[in-house]
Design a protein around this motif. Structure first.
Motif, PDB file in Angstrom:
ATOM      1  N   LEU A  41     -34.900  63.437 -84.019  1.00 21.69           N
ATOM      2  CA  LEU A  41     -34.856  62.029 -84.396  1.00 21.69           C
ATOM      3  C   LEU A  41     -35.340  61.910 -85.831  1.00 21.69           C
ATOM      4  O   LEU A  41     -36.482  62.253 -86.146  1.00 21.69           O
ATOM      5  N   VAL A  43     -36.612  59.618 -88.674  1.00 19.01           N
ATOM      6  CA  VAL A  43     -37.250  58.311 -88.777  1.00 19.01           C
ATOM      7  C   VAL A  43     -37.387  57.970 -90.254  1.00 19.01           C
ATOM      8  O   VAL A  43     -38.182  58.579 -90.965  1.00 19.01           O
ATOM      9  N   ASP A  67     -33.504  56.413 -86.655  1.00 16.65           N
ATOM     10  CA  ASP A  67     -34.187  55.157 -86.380  1.00 16.65           C
ATOM     11  C   ASP A  67     -35.026  54.825 -87.613  1.00 16.65           C
ATOM     12  O   ASP A  67     -35.137  55.647 -88.529  1.00 16.65           O
ATOM     13  N   TRP A  68     -35.590  53.647 -87.605  1.00 15.99           N
ATOM     14  CA  TRP A  68     -36.301  53.151 -88.794  1.00 15.99           C
ATOM     15  C   TRP A  68     -37.632  52.536 -88.416  1.00 15.99           C
ATOM     16  O   TRP A  68     -37.763  51.931 -87.354  1.00 15.99           O
ATOM     17  N   MET A  69     -38.598  52.695 -89.304  1.00 14.02           N
ATOM     18  CA  MET A  69     -39.878  52.000 -89.193  1.00 14.02           C
ATOM     19  C   MET A  69     -40.196  51.362 -90.529  1.00 14.02           C
ATOM     20  O   MET A  69     -39.814  51.887 -91.582  1.00 14.02           O
ATOM     21  N   ASP A  89     -41.007  48.439 -85.669  1.00 14.70           N
ATOM     22  CA  ASP A  89     -41.252  49.668 -84.905  1.00 14.70           C
ATOM     23  C   ASP A  89     -39.929  50.324 -84.533  1.00 14.70           C
ATOM     24  O   ASP A  89     -38.853  49.747 -84.690  1.00 14.70           O
ATOM     25  N   LEU A  90     -40.042  51.547 -84.030  1.00 14.75           N
ATOM     26  CA  LEU A  90     -38.871  52.290 -83.587  1.00 14.75           C
ATOM     27  C   LEU A  90     -38.241  51.634 -82.370  1.00 14.75           C
ATOM     28  O   LEU A  90     -38.940  51.052 -81.535  1.00 14.75           O
ATOM     29  N   ASP A  91     -36.936  51.776 -82.256  1.00 17.17           N
ATOM     30  CA  ASP A  91     -36.240  51.380 -81.042  1.00 17.17           C
ATOM     31  C   ASP A  91     -36.199  52.566 -80.076  1.00 17.17           C
ATOM     32  O   ASP A  91     -36.177  52.377 -78.864  1.00 17.17           O
ATOM     33  N   ASP A  93     -37.462  56.157 -78.187  1.00 16.53           N
ATOM     34  CA  ASP A  93     -38.664  56.797 -77.666  1.00 16.53           C
ATOM     35  C   ASP A  93     -38.771  58.180 -78.312  1.00 16.53           C
ATOM     36  O   ASP A  93     -37.775  58.899 -78.408  1.00 16.53           O
ATOM     37  N   VAL A  94     -39.955  58.565 -78.746  1.00 14.71           N
ATOM     38  CA  VAL A  94     -40.135  59.872 -79.393  1.00 14.71           C
ATOM     39  C   VAL A  94     -40.664  60.933 -78.435  1.00 14.71           C
ATOM     40  O   VAL A  94     -40.746  62.104 -78.810  1.00 14.71           O
ATOM     41  N   VAL A  99     -39.463  64.917 -84.281  1.00 14.06           N
ATOM     42  CA  VAL A  99     -39.354  63.779 -85.200  1.00 14.06           C
ATOM     43  C   VAL A  99     -39.484  64.271 -86.631  1.00 14.06           C
ATOM     44  O   VAL A  99     -40.427  65.001 -86.970  1.00 14.06           O
ATOM     45  N   LEU A 119     -47.114  58.863 -84.452  1.00  9.35           N
ATOM     46  CA  LEU A 119     -45.960  59.447 -83.761  1.00  9.35           C
ATOM     47  C   LEU A 119     -46.373  60.634 -82.889  1.00  9.35           C
ATOM     48  O   LEU A 119     -45.822  60.840 -81.809  1.00  9.35           O
TER      49      LEU A 119
END
Length: 183
Positions: A41, A43, A67-69, A89-91, A93-94, A99, A119
């Motif tokens: 993932l 980020v 995904d984005w933060m 926040d992230l959409d 799950d990590v 990551v 994270l």
């Protein structure tokens, strides 16, 4: 936008578009090798990492999710408060995933250090940072960074996602902004 369009607002070019393109390809190849056959993932840290994240992810040859933060430790000031707030926040799950935090620039390292810990606490299998730029002279805390594109001097830079007052993000290289612009 070409750097030549703002030549009167910058003092020097630190990294050209060509240098960025070469480095992004190199970093993508390293990530491909390291994370082959892993659940990755990416980020991106908003807003500055948008350009780097887009180019890096397209250069990678392994399947990844993105995904984005958005995080801030500045509030309304220009000096870090030391208290990090998650603005977006992230959409995803990590938990159990590898990551890779994609950063435009590492300055003091304070917010990034907090983000890595956050994270990891969420159960990521691993957390690694890849940053296009790093200012070693500005570091206040040690952050374990897996990959860095370029070490640069501790000067105010814009371009390739980096901004001043939401301007200059679309410049095709990275340049030192003239103090006359922001003082």
């Amino acid at each position: 936008m070409d750097l030549s369009k703002v030549s009167d607002q910058i003092t020097k070019v630190l990294v050209t578009e060509e240098q960025i393109n070469e480095k992004v390809a190199e970093l993508a190849a390293e990530l491909d090798k390291k994370y082959a056959d892993k659940d990755v993932l990416l980020v991106g840290v908003l807003k500055g990492a948008v350009m780097f994240m887009a180019d890096l992810s397209r250069a990678m040859q392994i399947p990844v999710q993105m995904d984005w933060m958005a995080v801030s430790s500045y509030g309304s000031g220009t000096v870090s408060s030391g208290v990090v707030r998650i603005l977006k926040d992230l959409d995803a799950d990590v938990l159990g995933r590898h990551v890779v935090i994609v950063e435009d620039i590492i300055d003091s390292g304070l917010t990034l250090s907090w983000l890595v810990g956050n994270l990891e606490a969420r159960g990521a299998a691993s957390v690694e940072v890849v940053a296009l730029l790093r200012k070693p002279a500005a570091a206040k805390v040690e952050v374990n960074v897996g990959l860095v594109g370029f070490d640069i001097p501790n000067e105010f830079v814009v371009g390739y996602g980096l901004d001043y007052a939401e301007r200059y993000r679309t410049l095709k290289g990275v340049a030192v902004l003239s103090p006359a612009v922001y003082s």
